[in-house]
Design an enzyme around this catalytic site. Structure first.
Site, mmCIF file in Angstrom:
data_model
loop_
_atom_site.group_PDB
_atom_site.id
_atom_site.type_symbol
_atom_site.label_atom_id
_atom_site.label_comp_id
_atom_site.label_asym_id
_atom_site.label_seq_id
_atom_site.Cartn_x
_atom_site.Cartn_y
_atom_site.Cartn_z
ATOM 1 N N LYS A 122 0.865 -1.194 0.000
ATOM 2 C CA LYS A 122 0.000 0.000 0.000
ATOM 3 C C LYS A 122 0.893 1.232 0.000
ATOM 4 C CE LYS A 122 -3.651 2.296 2.596
ATOM 5 N NZ LYS A 122 -4.760 2.148 3.517
ATOM 6 N N ASP A 227 -13.637 4.819 11.018
ATOM 7 C CA ASP A 227 -14.020 4.777 9.599
ATOM 8 C C ASP A 227 -14.517 3.366 9.290
ATOM 9 O OD1 ASP A 227 -14.379 5.952 7.172
ATOM 10 O OD2 ASP A 227 -12.295 5.745 6.506
HETATM 11 N N1 LIG Z 1 -4.449 -6.668 2.597
HETATM 12 C C1 LIG Z 1 -5.256 -6.580 1.564
HETATM 13 N N2 LIG Z 1 -5.608 -7.700 0.882
HETATM 14 C C2 LIG Z 1 -6.435 -7.618 -0.195
HETATM 15 N N3 LIG Z 1 -6.946 -6.486 -0.672
HETATM 16 C C3 LIG Z 1 -6.633 -5.331 -0.038
HETATM 17 C C4 LIG Z 1 -5.765 -5.316 1.104
HETATM 18 N N4 LIG Z 1 -5.622 -4.040 1.508
HETATM 19 C C5 LIG Z 1 -6.355 -3.290 0.666
HETATM 20 N N5 LIG Z 1 -6.971 -4.053 -0.264
HETATM 21 C C6 LIG Z 1 -7.845 -3.579 -1.371
HETATM 22 O O1 LIG Z 1 -7.537 -2.226 -1.686
HETATM 23 C C7 LIG Z 1 -8.679 -1.373 -1.499
HETATM 24 C C8 LIG Z 1 -8.258 -0.030 -0.907
HETATM 25 O O2 LIG Z 1 -7.571 -0.224 0.320
HETATM 26 P P1 LIG Z 1 -7.606 0.800 1.543
HETATM 27 O O3 LIG Z 1 -9.018 0.947 2.032
HETATM 28 O O4 LIG Z 1 -6.599 0.382 2.537
HETATM 29 O O5 LIG Z 1 -7.140 2.142 0.816
HETATM 30 P P2 LIG Z 1 -7.528 3.647 1.177
HETATM 31 O O6 LIG Z 1 -6.774 4.604 0.319
HETATM 32 O O7 LIG Z 1 -7.353 3.852 2.611
HETATM 33 O O8 LIG Z 1 -9.027 3.665 0.753
HETATM 34 P P3 LIG Z 1 -10.227 4.607 1.208
HETATM 35 O O9 LIG Z 1 -9.647 5.673 2.083
HETATM 36 O O10 LIG Z 1 -10.778 5.137 -0.088
HETATM 37 O O11 LIG Z 1 -11.184 3.689 1.911
HETATM 38 C C9 LIG Z 1 -9.602 -2.163 -0.587
HETATM 39 O O12 LIG Z 1 -10.950 -1.860 -0.811
HETATM 40 C C10 LIG Z 1 -9.299 -3.610 -0.943
HETATM 41 O O13 LIG Z 1 -10.072 -4.019 -2.029
#
Ligand SMILES: Nc1ncnc2c1ncn2[C@@H]1O[C@H](COP(=O)(O)OP(=O)(O)OP(=O)(O)O)[C@@H](O)[C@H]1O
Length: 399
Positions: A122, A227
């Site tokens: 990420k 959240d």
């Molecule tokens: N460990 C993981 N395994 C599988 N898929 C993942 C994982 N972490 C994240 N994802 C995928 O990536 C997407 C986005 O991840 P995350 O929610 O952490 O990002 P974000 O930028 O914080 O998103 P937001 O703030 O828009 O909710 C998730 O909806 C999921 O589909």
């Protein structure tokens, strides 16, 4: 932005040295002067210029022509590269696969280690949906916007890492934390779907109570997710168990707005279940009773994860800096005096405009009506004149 892993293997040690020099220079300069890059890297002037050209071509740095001096700025591409290199040097990751997700302020990629085990990378990208009004106010951002957003992204990654580690160690259903470098987090891959993509579950009641139990468990450990919604809950494809991801605004139960955050988490789940599964229950946790239950259970052994997290290196200062610009800035901004007064002024303006518009419309309608009336009367008089004339003509004809 696309993540290019080709450079991971083909960059020379001098190029890496120069790129690191740009990163170091970015701490104090929005645009790092070329002389400073030469100085920090300890390489020859001509050599550095050539390397900078090749780094710029690969989008790892960007040339900026400043009014005072020319220099370079580290791009997110260069920052990604430095983080990925750190992770690969530690043998945490080896190759980069497809992008599997894109969040509001992050990019998610599938990566693998040397044995081919899949993981998730990420990359935090704060500033993607930057809020200029707030950004311009912050002293520490000053004019150095890009480098500061990278710093903010690093803080966001450190926060997520600190929470993920502590929660995982205490048996909470979160991805397995593997490594962290700069603005990146490496975690275990979840074979799961986000709850928002699921239209049917075998037992909504069971899932509902599992999620409410999770909120209660967090609170008993002194934490509120903040959240907790269908976007941040993944459902395991095989077992159907929930996994919680993404902790951008996790707060302590002793936070001043703790009750508000707690109720919002509970309400998000209730609303989602009502809309998606037509499931409603009168059983849901209340903040005060949950906390007193937790205190009874605790019996003074001081098990508070919020305390553990703040002791884990993600200090209060960092939390405060991040909180000011982090996701919740939308909430705080919406409730700030500047915003409220500006919306008040705006609504006053709109109201005034609406009144004047209504008045203007009324006047216009009156004018049109009057014009029509005069036209009508002139038409009537015309008609009567012409009918008089035809009557006269008929009379003459009969004579
Ligand atoms: N460990 C993981 N395994 C599988 N898929 C993942 C994982 N972490 C994240 N994802 C995928 O990536 C997407 C986005 O991840 P995350 O929610 O952490 O990002 P974000 O930028 O914080 O998103 P937001 O703030 O828009 O909710 C998730 O909806 C999921 O589909």
């Amino acid at each position: 932005m696309k993540l290019d892993a080709t450079d991971l293997r083909y960059i020379t040690s001098d190029e890496f040295r120069v790129l690191t020099a740009v990163e170091m220079g970015s701490k104090n300069h929005e645009v790092v002067p070329t002389v400073l890059i030469v100085q920090i890297s300890g390489l020859r002037n001509g050599g550095v210029n050539k390397i900078m050209g090749s780094l710029a071509k690969r989008n790892l740095v960007a040339k900026v022509q400043n009014s005072k001096y020319d220099g370079y700025r580290l791009t997110y591409g260069g920052y990604d590269y430095l983080a990925m290199r750190a992770l690969s040097k530690r043998d945490s990751m080896y190759s980069v696969g497809n992008q599997i997700g894109v969040g509001k302020e992050s990019d998610i990629y599938i990566v693998a280690d040397a044995e081919g085990n899949e993981m998730v990378l990420k990359l935090h990208r704060l500033g993607r949906i930057s809020f200029r009004a707030i950004k311009e106010k912050r002293d520490y951002l000053g004019k150095r916007k890009s480098a500061s957003w990278m710093y903010m992204s690093r803080l966001a990654a450190q926060k997520e890492w600190a929470f993920m580690k502590v929660l995982h160690e205490h048996g909470f259903p979160v991805p397995r934390p593997i490594d962290q470098a700069r603005h990146c987090i490496l975690m275990g891959f979840q074979d799961a779907y986000p709850l928002r993509q699921i239209s049917e579950v075998p037992s909504p009641g069971k899932l509902y109570s599992e999620l409410m139990d999770l909120i209660v468990r967090f609170a008993h450990a002194g934490l509120i997710h903040g959240d907790f919604n269908e976007f941040n809950i993944l459902i395991n494809r095989v077992t159907g168990d929930p996994v919680v991801i993404d902790f951008p605004q996790m707060v302590s139960t002793s936070h001043e707005n703790a009750e508000w955050y707690f109720n919002r988490d509970v309400e998000c789940i209730r609303t989602f279940f009502r809309r998606r599964f037509r499931y409603e229950s009168q059983l849901y946790p209340r903040f005060k009773s949950t906390l007193s239950e937790g205190a009874e259970k605790d019996q003074g052994d001081g098990f508070r994860l919020d305390v553990v997290v703040s002791a884990s290196g993600f200090g209060r200062k960092e939390a405060r800096i991040l909180e000011e610009v982090s996701v919740d800035r939308f909430y705080h901004f919406r409730h700030s005096k500047t915003f409220l007064s500006s919306t008040w002024k705006l609504s006053k303006m709109i109201r005034r405009k609406r009144v004047t518009t209504v008045k203007r419309r009324r006047r216009k309608r009156k004018r049109t009506w009057e014009r029509m009336k005069t036209k009508l009367s002139s038409m009537k008089s015309c008609q009567s004149n012409s009918s008089k004339e035809t009557a006269k003509a008929n009379q003459l004809r009969t004579q």
